[in-house]
Motif scaffolding. Sequence first.
Motif, PDB file in Angstrom:
ATOM      1  N   VAL A  53       0.848  -1.190   0.000  1.00 47.08           N
ATOM      2  CA  VAL A  53       0.000   0.000   0.000  1.00 47.08           C
ATOM      3  C   VAL A  53       0.882   1.237   0.000  1.00 47.08           C
ATOM      4  CG1 VAL A  53      -1.718   1.299   1.312  1.00 47.08           C
ATOM      5  CG2 VAL A  53      -1.848  -1.204   1.205  1.00 47.08           C
ATOM      6  N   GLU A  54       0.693   2.072  -1.000  1.00 47.99           N
ATOM      7  CA  GLU A  54       1.489   3.296  -1.087  1.00 47.99           C
ATOM      8  C   GLU A  54       0.733   4.489  -0.488  1.00 47.99           C
ATOM      9  OE1 GLU A  54       4.455   4.102  -4.324  1.00 47.99           O
ATOM     10  OE2 GLU A  54       2.795   5.384  -4.944  1.00 47.99           O
ATOM     11  N   ALA A  55      -0.465   4.758  -0.972  1.00 48.33           N
ATOM     12  CA  ALA A  55      -1.280   5.855  -0.442  1.00 48.33           C
ATOM     13  C   ALA A  55      -2.439   5.254   0.340  1.00 48.33           C
ATOM     14  CB  ALA A  55      -1.793   6.732  -1.579  1.00 48.33           C
ATOM     15  N   ARG A 105      -3.941   3.674  -3.130  1.00 47.10           N
ATOM     16  CA  ARG A 105      -3.088   3.388  -4.299  1.00 47.10           C
ATOM     17  C   ARG A 105      -2.031   2.372  -3.903  1.00 47.10           C
ATOM     18  NH1 ARG A 105      -1.076   8.139  -5.009  1.00 47.10           N
ATOM     19  NH2 ARG A 105       0.959   7.741  -4.138  1.00 47.10           N
ATOM     20  N   GLY A 106      -1.798   1.411  -4.766  1.00 48.50           N
ATOM     21  CA  GLY A 106      -0.776   0.411  -4.522  1.00 48.50           C
ATOM     22  C   GLY A 106       0.580   0.858  -5.057  1.00 48.50           C
ATOM     23  N   ALA A 107       1.641   0.252  -4.545  1.00 46.51           N
ATOM     24  CA  ALA A 107       2.991   0.528  -5.048  1.00 46.51           C
ATOM     25  C   ALA A 107       3.039   0.227  -6.538  1.00 46.51           C
ATOM     26  CB  ALA A 107       4.017  -0.299  -4.285  1.00 46.51           C
ATOM     27  N   TYR A 112      -3.834  -4.088  -6.286  1.00 40.44           N
ATOM     28  CA  TYR A 112      -4.069  -4.898  -5.089  1.00 40.44           C
ATOM     29  C   TYR A 112      -3.677  -4.155  -3.821  1.00 40.44           C
ATOM     30  CZ  TYR A 112      -3.691  -8.228  -8.907  1.00 40.44           C
ATOM     31  OH  TYR A 112      -3.841  -8.875 -10.096  1.00 40.44           O
ATOM     32  N   ALA A 113      -4.079  -4.717  -2.683  1.00 37.89           N
ATOM     33  CA  ALA A 113      -3.674  -4.199  -1.383  1.00 37.89           C
ATOM     34  C   ALA A 113      -3.494  -5.373  -0.430  1.00 37.89           C
ATOM     35  CB  ALA A 113      -4.724  -3.243  -0.830  1.00 37.89           C
TER      36      ALA A 113
END
Length: 123
Positions: A53-55, A105-107, A112-113
Motif C-alpha cells: 500500500v502506497e497511499a 493506491r498500490g505501489a 491490489y492491497a
Amino acid sequence: AVDGDSNTYWHTSWNKEIPVHPHTFTIELPKVTGIKGFTYLPRQDRRVPDSMVEAWKVEVSLNGKSWKLAAKGEFGNLLNDPSQRIHLFKRKANRVKYFRFTSLRGAQDKPYAGAAEIELLAK
C-alpha cells in the motif's frame, strides 16, 4: 494482518476480476479505547509490489456506520525497504471501537492491497 505473525497476511482478491482501489480493512476492537496511531507491515514473503500500500487513509468510528478521518498519507520506498512503518496521528483518537484502513493506491500503481500486520497503538 492482526494475528502477530508476519508470515501470514491479508491480501485483496487476485483470482478472478482484477480489483480496483480503494480497498478497506476494518478492525472491530473488543471495547471502546483510545489510539494514537498504527503500524503497517507489508507482506514479508517476497518483495513484489502486488499488495504493498502506497497511499492510504485511516478512519475511526464508534458504531461502524459513521466514520471520522484520523489520518491520510503515503508510505515511501516499500519495495527497497519493506520494513514496518509507524504513523502517529496529529490528534489522538480518544474513543474508537472500529478502525478502518483504506488503501488508496498500490505501489507501482498495482491494483491490489495487503498487509502482513496492522497494529493499533494504544493511547
